[in-house]
Design a protein around this motif. Structure first.
Motif, PDB file in Angstrom:
ATOM      1  N   LEU A  90     102.667  52.868  44.809  1.00 46.82           N
ATOM      2  CA  LEU A  90     101.370  53.147  43.947  1.00 46.82           C
ATOM      3  C   LEU A  90     100.659  53.565  44.967  1.00 46.82           C
ATOM      4  O   LEU A  90      99.818  54.779  44.726  1.00 46.82           O
ATOM      5  N   CYS A  91     100.402  53.301  46.214  1.00 47.37           N
ATOM      6  CA  CYS A  91      99.448  53.452  47.286  1.00 47.37           C
ATOM      7  C   CYS A  91      99.494  55.109  47.521  1.00 47.37           C
ATOM      8  O   CYS A  91      98.978  55.796  47.968  1.00 47.37           O
ATOM      9  N   GLN A  92     101.076  55.296  47.753  1.00 50.93           N
ATOM     10  CA  GLN A  92     101.328  56.434  48.287  1.00 50.93           C
ATOM     11  C   GLN A  92     101.007  57.648  47.074  1.00 50.93           C
ATOM     12  O   GLN A  92     100.679  58.694  47.734  1.00 50.93           O
ATOM     13  N   GLY A  93     100.902  57.078  45.904  1.00 51.03           N
ATOM     14  CA  GLY A  93     100.539  58.063  44.754  1.00 51.03           C
ATOM     15  C   GLY A  93      99.001  58.623  45.153  1.00 51.03           C
ATOM     16  O   GLY A  93      98.571  59.696  44.905  1.00 51.03           O
ATOM     17  N   PHE A  94      98.298  57.856  46.268  1.00 50.97           N
ATOM     18  CA  PHE A  94      96.799  58.203  46.413  1.00 50.97           C
ATOM     19  C   PHE A  94      96.631  59.175  47.469  1.00 50.97           C
ATOM     20  O   PHE A  94      95.668  59.543  47.881  1.00 50.97           O
ATOM     21  N   LEU A  95      98.043  59.431  48.322  1.00 48.89           N
ATOM     22  CA  LEU A  95      97.613  60.000  49.435  1.00 48.89           C
ATOM     23  C   LEU A  95      97.492  61.621  49.431  1.00 48.89           C
ATOM     24  O   LEU A  95      96.876  62.304  50.136  1.00 48.89           O
ATOM     25  N   THR A 102      92.328  58.585  53.226  1.00 49.25           N
ATOM     26  CA  THR A 102      92.236  57.870  54.116  1.00 49.25           C
ATOM     27  C   THR A 102      92.512  56.387  53.897  1.00 49.25           C
ATOM     28  O   THR A 102      93.371  55.591  54.089  1.00 49.25           O
ATOM     29  N   GLU A 103      91.784  55.793  52.839  1.00 43.00           N
ATOM     30  CA  GLU A 103      91.893  54.391  52.417  1.00 43.00           C
ATOM     31  C   GLU A 103      93.533  54.175  51.960  1.00 43.00           C
ATOM     32  O   GLU A 103      93.987  53.230  52.123  1.00 43.00           O
ATOM     33  N   ALA A 104      94.029  55.281  51.216  1.00 44.97           N
ATOM     34  CA  ALA A 104      95.485  55.018  50.557  1.00 44.97           C
ATOM     35  C   ALA A 104      96.474  54.885  51.732  1.00 44.97           C
ATOM     36  O   ALA A 104      97.123  54.086  51.970  1.00 44.97           O
ATOM     37  N   ALA A 105      96.207  55.813  52.781  1.00 44.92           N
ATOM     38  CA  ALA A 105      96.869  55.597  54.170  1.00 44.92           C
ATOM     39  C   ALA A 105      96.967  54.374  54.781  1.00 44.92           C
ATOM     40  O   ALA A 105      97.862  53.741  55.231  1.00 44.92           O
TER      41      ALA A 105
END
Length: 151
Positions: A90-95, A102-105
Protein backbone atom coordinates in the motif's frame (compact mmCIF):
# COMPACT_ATOMS: atom_id res chain seq x y z
CA UNK A 1 -22.66 23.68 23.78
CA UNK A 2 -23.43 20.95 21.26
CA UNK A 3 -20.17 21.60 19.44
CA UNK A 4 -18.09 21.30 22.64
CA UNK A 5 -19.80 17.99 23.48
CA UNK A 6 -19.26 16.67 19.96
CA UNK A 7 -15.62 17.75 20.12
CA UNK A 8 -15.04 16.02 23.46
CA UNK A 9 -16.81 12.87 22.23
CA UNK A 10 -14.65 12.57 19.12
CA UNK A 11 -11.47 13.09 21.13
CA UNK A 12 -12.57 10.42 23.64
CA UNK A 13 -13.40 7.91 20.90
CA UNK A 14 -10.10 8.56 19.12
CA UNK A 15 -8.20 7.70 22.32
CA UNK A 16 -10.33 4.66 23.24
CA UNK A 17 -8.09 2.11 25.03
CA UNK A 18 -9.35 -0.87 22.99
CA UNK A 19 -10.11 -1.04 19.29
CA UNK A 20 -13.87 -1.35 19.88
CA UNK A 21 -14.45 2.18 18.56
CA UNK A 22 -12.78 1.57 15.18
CA UNK A 23 -16.10 1.30 13.31
CA UNK A 24 -17.43 4.48 14.88
CA UNK A 25 -14.22 6.34 14.05
CA UNK A 26 -14.43 5.21 10.44
CA UNK A 27 -18.00 6.51 10.23
CA UNK A 28 -16.94 9.83 11.76
CA UNK A 29 -13.96 10.17 9.44
CA UNK A 30 -16.34 9.54 6.56
CA UNK A 31 -19.16 11.86 7.61
CA UNK A 32 -17.76 14.62 9.88
CA UNK A 33 -18.45 18.01 8.36
CA UNK A 34 -15.79 19.78 10.40
CA UNK A 35 -12.26 19.19 9.10
CA UNK A 36 -10.73 19.02 12.60
CA UNK A 37 -13.17 16.30 13.67
CA UNK A 38 -12.54 14.33 10.49
CA UNK A 39 -8.77 14.44 11.03
CA UNK A 40 -9.05 13.38 14.70
CA UNK A 41 -11.34 10.49 13.73
CA UNK A 42 -9.00 9.43 10.92
CA UNK A 43 -5.98 9.56 13.25
CA UNK A 44 -7.82 7.48 15.86
CA UNK A 45 -8.88 4.98 13.18
CA UNK A 46 -5.33 4.59 11.85
CA UNK A 47 -3.91 4.19 15.38
CA UNK A 48 -6.47 1.50 16.25
CA UNK A 49 -5.89 -0.34 12.98
CA UNK A 50 -2.20 -0.73 13.82
CA UNK A 51 -2.77 -3.51 16.34
CA UNK A 52 -5.25 -5.53 14.29
CA UNK A 53 -4.51 -8.68 12.28
CA UNK A 54 -6.31 -7.19 9.29
CA UNK A 55 -4.62 -3.80 9.67
CA UNK A 56 -3.79 -3.50 5.95
CA UNK A 57 -7.48 -3.78 5.03
CA UNK A 58 -8.22 -0.95 7.49
CA UNK A 59 -5.40 1.16 6.04
CA UNK A 60 -6.82 0.60 2.59
CA UNK A 61 -10.21 1.85 3.81
CA UNK A 62 -8.49 4.87 5.40
CA UNK A 63 -6.75 5.67 2.11
CA UNK A 64 -10.20 5.87 0.55
CA UNK A 65 -11.03 8.65 3.02
CA UNK A 66 -7.81 10.64 2.51
CA UNK A 67 -8.66 14.12 1.25
CA UNK A 68 -5.30 15.87 1.59
CA UNK A 69 -1.55 15.22 1.66
CA UNK A 70 -1.80 15.58 5.47
CA UNK A 71 -4.34 12.73 5.59
CA UNK A 72 -2.08 10.58 3.44
CA UNK A 73 0.95 11.36 5.64
CA UNK A 74 -1.06 10.35 8.71
CA UNK A 75 -1.97 7.00 7.13
CA UNK A 76 1.58 6.40 5.88
CA UNK A 77 2.88 7.09 9.37
CA UNK A 78 0.50 4.45 10.77
CA UNK A 79 1.42 1.91 8.13
CA UNK A 80 5.10 2.57 8.79
CA UNK A 81 4.65 1.20 12.32
CA UNK A 82 3.70 -2.26 11.04
CA UNK A 83 5.64 -5.26 9.77
CA UNK A 84 3.05 -6.10 7.13
CA UNK A 85 4.04 -6.86 3.55
CA UNK A 86 0.49 -5.88 2.51
CA UNK A 87 0.95 -2.48 4.18
CA UNK A 88 4.31 -2.21 2.40
CA UNK A 89 2.54 -2.68 -0.93
CA UNK A 90 0.00 0.00 0.00
CA UNK A 91 2.87 2.39 0.85
CA UNK A 92 4.47 1.65 -2.49
CA UNK A 93 1.29 2.86 -4.16
CA UNK A 94 2.14 6.34 -2.86
CA UNK A 95 5.66 6.43 -4.31
CA UNK A 96 4.26 8.06 -7.46
CA UNK A 97 2.22 10.65 -5.50
CA UNK A 98 4.37 13.79 -5.53
CA UNK A 99 2.61 15.27 -2.49
CA UNK A 100 3.74 12.42 -0.18
CA UNK A 101 6.39 10.56 -2.16
CA UNK A 102 9.20 11.02 0.40
CA UNK A 103 6.94 10.06 3.33
CA UNK A 104 5.87 6.97 1.37
CA UNK A 105 9.51 6.01 0.78
CA UNK A 106 10.30 6.45 4.48
CA UNK A 107 7.26 4.36 5.49
CA UNK A 108 8.36 1.63 3.04
CA UNK A 109 11.80 1.64 4.69
CA UNK A 110 10.30 1.47 8.20
CA UNK A 111 8.18 -1.54 7.28
CA UNK A 112 11.01 -3.20 5.37
CA UNK A 113 13.27 -3.01 8.43
CA UNK A 114 10.83 -5.32 10.21
CA UNK A 115 9.39 -7.32 7.32
CA UNK A 116 12.35 -8.18 5.11
CA UNK A 117 12.43 -11.83 6.21
CA UNK A 118 8.80 -12.29 5.12
CA UNK A 119 9.37 -11.11 1.56
CA UNK A 120 13.11 -10.82 1.01
CA UNK A 121 13.14 -10.52 -2.78
CA UNK A 122 10.37 -7.92 -2.82
CA UNK A 123 12.03 -5.84 -0.09
CA UNK A 124 15.48 -6.09 -1.70
CA UNK A 125 14.17 -4.93 -5.10
CA UNK A 126 12.30 -2.04 -3.51
CA UNK A 127 15.25 -0.95 -1.35
CA UNK A 128 17.58 -1.05 -4.35
CA UNK A 129 15.18 1.26 -6.20
CA UNK A 130 15.10 3.65 -3.21
CA UNK A 131 18.90 3.57 -2.77
CA UNK A 132 19.23 6.19 -5.54
CA UNK A 133 16.41 8.43 -4.23
CA UNK A 134 16.97 12.20 -4.23
CA UNK A 135 16.36 12.38 -0.46
CA UNK A 136 19.45 11.53 1.59
CA UNK A 137 17.46 10.10 4.52
CA UNK A 138 15.67 7.75 2.13
CA UNK A 139 18.97 6.68 0.48
CA UNK A 140 20.60 5.98 3.84
CA UNK A 141 17.54 4.15 5.17
CA UNK A 142 17.33 1.94 2.10
CA UNK A 143 21.07 1.16 2.32
CA UNK A 144 20.67 0.14 5.99
CA UNK A 145 17.86 -2.26 5.14
CA UNK A 146 19.96 -3.74 2.34
CA UNK A 147 22.84 -4.27 4.82
CA UNK A 148 20.46 -6.20 7.08
CA UNK A 149 19.34 -8.62 4.42
CA UNK A 150 21.22 -11.84 4.98
CA UNK A 151 20.62 -14.77 2.67
Amino acid sequence: SQSAIRNASIHTLARWPTNDAIGDLYQLAQTATEKGHRVIALRGYVNMARGLKDAPAHYERAIGLAKSPEDKKLILSGMGQTDSVDALKLCQGFLTDESVETEAALACIQISRRAWRKSTDHVETLMKSLASHEDETVRKGAAKVLERIVR
